[in-house]
Scaffold this active site. Structure first.
Site, PDB file in Angstrom:
ATOM      1  N   ASN A  64     -34.276 -33.084 -10.047  1.00 29.81           N
ATOM      2  CA  ASN A  64     -33.683 -33.115 -11.385  1.00 29.81           C
ATOM      3  C   ASN A  64     -32.403 -32.286 -11.303  1.00 29.81           C
ATOM      4  OD1 ASN A  64     -32.944 -32.910 -14.034  1.00 29.81           O
ATOM      5  ND2 ASN A  64     -34.728 -31.711 -14.688  1.00 29.81           N
ATOM      6  N   LYS A  92     -30.114 -31.911 -13.422  1.00 28.98           N
ATOM      7  CA  LYS A  92     -29.684 -31.322 -14.700  1.00 28.98           C
ATOM      8  C   LYS A  92     -28.170 -31.454 -14.859  1.00 28.98           C
ATOM      9  CE  LYS A  92     -33.664 -28.356 -14.510  1.00 28.98           C
ATOM     10  NZ  LYS A  92     -34.352 -27.198 -15.013  1.00 28.98           N
ATOM     11  N   HIS A 146     -38.674 -33.734 -20.994  1.00 30.37           N
ATOM     12  CA  HIS A 146     -38.463 -32.502 -20.228  1.00 30.37           C
ATOM     13  C   HIS A 146     -38.442 -31.318 -21.198  1.00 30.37           C
ATOM     14  CE1 HIS A 146     -36.514 -29.368 -17.913  1.00 30.37           C
ATOM     15  NE2 HIS A 146     -36.934 -30.011 -16.827  1.00 30.37           N
ATOM     16  N   GLU A 200     -36.623 -28.810 -21.476  1.00 22.65           N
ATOM     17  CA  GLU A 200     -35.309 -28.461 -22.043  1.00 22.65           C
ATOM     18  C   GLU A 200     -34.937 -29.403 -23.190  1.00 22.65           C
ATOM     19  OE1 GLU A 200     -33.290 -28.369 -18.273  1.00 22.65           O
ATOM     20  OE2 GLU A 200     -34.363 -26.533 -17.782  1.00 22.65           O
ATOM     21  N   GLU A 217     -44.907 -29.172 -16.040  1.00 17.13           N
ATOM     22  CA  GLU A 217     -43.882 -28.145 -15.886  1.00 17.13           C
ATOM     23  C   GLU A 217     -44.120 -27.034 -16.898  1.00 17.13           C
ATOM     24  OE1 GLU A 217     -40.086 -29.704 -13.893  1.00 17.13           O
ATOM     25  OE2 GLU A 217     -39.993 -30.365 -15.954  1.00 17.13           O
ATOM     26  N   GLY A 246     -36.842 -22.836 -13.919  1.00 16.14           N
ATOM     27  CA  GLY A 246     -35.589 -22.112 -13.712  1.00 16.14           C
ATOM     28  C   GLY A 246     -35.730 -20.598 -13.764  1.00 16.14           C
ATOM     29  N   SER A 278     -39.554 -23.955 -10.627  1.00 21.77           N
ATOM     30  CA  SER A 278     -39.190 -23.011  -9.567  1.00 21.77           C
ATOM     31  C   SER A 278     -39.850 -23.305  -8.213  1.00 21.77           C
ATOM     32  CB  SER A 278     -39.494 -21.571 -10.017  1.00 21.77           C
ATOM     33  OG  SER A 278     -38.700 -21.252 -11.135  1.00 21.77           O
TER      34      SER A 278
HETATM   35  P1  PGA Z   1     -36.496 -25.633 -11.494  1.00 25.41           P
HETATM   36  O1  PGA Z   1     -36.431 -26.880 -12.480  1.00 25.41           O
HETATM   37  O2  PGA Z   1     -37.036 -26.141 -10.159  1.00 25.41           O
HETATM   38  O3  PGA Z   1     -35.080 -25.143 -11.378  1.00 25.41           O
HETATM   39  O4  PGA Z   1     -37.414 -24.643 -12.105  1.00 25.41           O
HETATM   40  C1  PGA Z   1     -37.462 -27.827 -12.525  1.00 25.41           C
HETATM   41  C2  PGA Z   1     -37.243 -28.795 -13.656  1.00 25.41           C
HETATM   42  O5  PGA Z   1     -36.791 -28.379 -14.724  1.00 25.41           O
HETATM   43  O6  PGA Z   1     -37.520 -30.000 -13.540  1.00 25.41           O
END
Ligand code: PGA
Length: 251
Positions: free
Chosen positions: A9, A11, A95, A97, A167, A173, A212
């Site tokens: 992803n 982003k 997601h 976010e 997630e 993140g 992460s």
């Molecule tokens: P991250 O993001 O690996 O940076 O934690 C994962 C995601 O949001 O899909």
């Protein structure tokens, strides 16, 4: 036996040039037939470039979101039909976010999921609890609600064409990965929720862990019986760490 899957992803981290370079490197490194399915969810505007690069390869192209409408007066939105015109095979839906920064809720997420299914794009339905929900012992309840809305709107059979991404919001993140045991517990719960409608569909459903994931944490996570791969943010921005994570899957 479920086929493992690792999905990047990107982003809003990549430029057009860096996206092209990174995707070419991934395409060159992912041999046929790969030990797992590999996908990349790109920002909308790079999808035409990415479609050209993945053409004829086994890397799956995906988007990071889609509209909950088919077409019409929805300024700024991108529909499932548009994504499908560019060969998108995957799309992230719900997601964290999107849910927490842009106000998407279980109903609008379910509508997006349904649009993806209708246009033959595999939705990766993202679910997960916030830190507050975890601390209050409401993890399973939050996830059950996220799943139930989709099941009631799109039907259990749609899960034969979908992927679920677990997630935990507190792990995204943050550098703080869920432990393999914490993740496995929730993955097993998700599978049991699906199994209460259809044991057959639950058995074949791929459930990816995201939050992460790093090359170091991936092997232990992916060794868990109900973790079928990963959804990778920051660690997918570097070719080497992304490929190391892909190589950590069960075969
Ligand atoms: P991250 O993001 O690996 O940076 O934690 C994962 C995601 O949001 O899909």
């Amino acid at each position: 036996m479920r086929r493992s899957m690792v999905v990047a992803n990107w982003k809003m981290y990549v430029s057009r040039a860096s996206a092209r370079v990174l995707l070419r490197e991934i395409v060159d490194a992912v041999s046929e037939p790969p030990s797992c399915e590999v996908g990349v969810c790109a920002p909308y505007v790079y999808i035409p470039d990415c479609a050209e690069i993945v053409q004829g390869t086994c890397v799956l192209l995906g988007a990071q979101n889609l509209s909950d409408h088919k077409d019409g007066p929805y300024t700024g939105e991108i529909s499932a039909a548009m994504l499908s015109e560019f060969g998108c095979r995957l799309v992230l839906v719900g997601h964290a976010e999107r849910r927490y920064l842009y106000g998407e809720n279980n109903l609008s997420v379910a509508a997006r999921y349904l649009k993806a299914i209708e246009y033959g794009i595999a939705p990766i339905l993202c679910v997960g609890e916030t830190l507050e929900q975890r601390e209050q012992g409401r993890t399973f309840q939050a996830i059950a609600e996220q799943l139930d809305t989709v099941i009631s709107i799109a039907g259990i059979d749609s899960f034969t064409r979908a992927v679920v991404g677990y997630e935990p919001v507190w792990a995204i993140g943050s550098g703080q990965t869920a432990s393999a045991e914490q993740a496995q517990e929730v993955h097993a719960f998700i599978r049991s929720q699906i199994a209460s409608h259809s044991p057959r569909i639950a058995e074949s459903l791929r459930i990816l862990y995201g939050g992460s994931v790093k090359p170091k944490s991936a092997p232990e996570l992916f060794a868990m019986p109900d973790i079928d791969g990963g959804l990778i943010g920051v660690a997918a921005l570097n070719k080497q760490s992304f490929l190391e994570i892909c190589n950590a899957v069960k075969v």
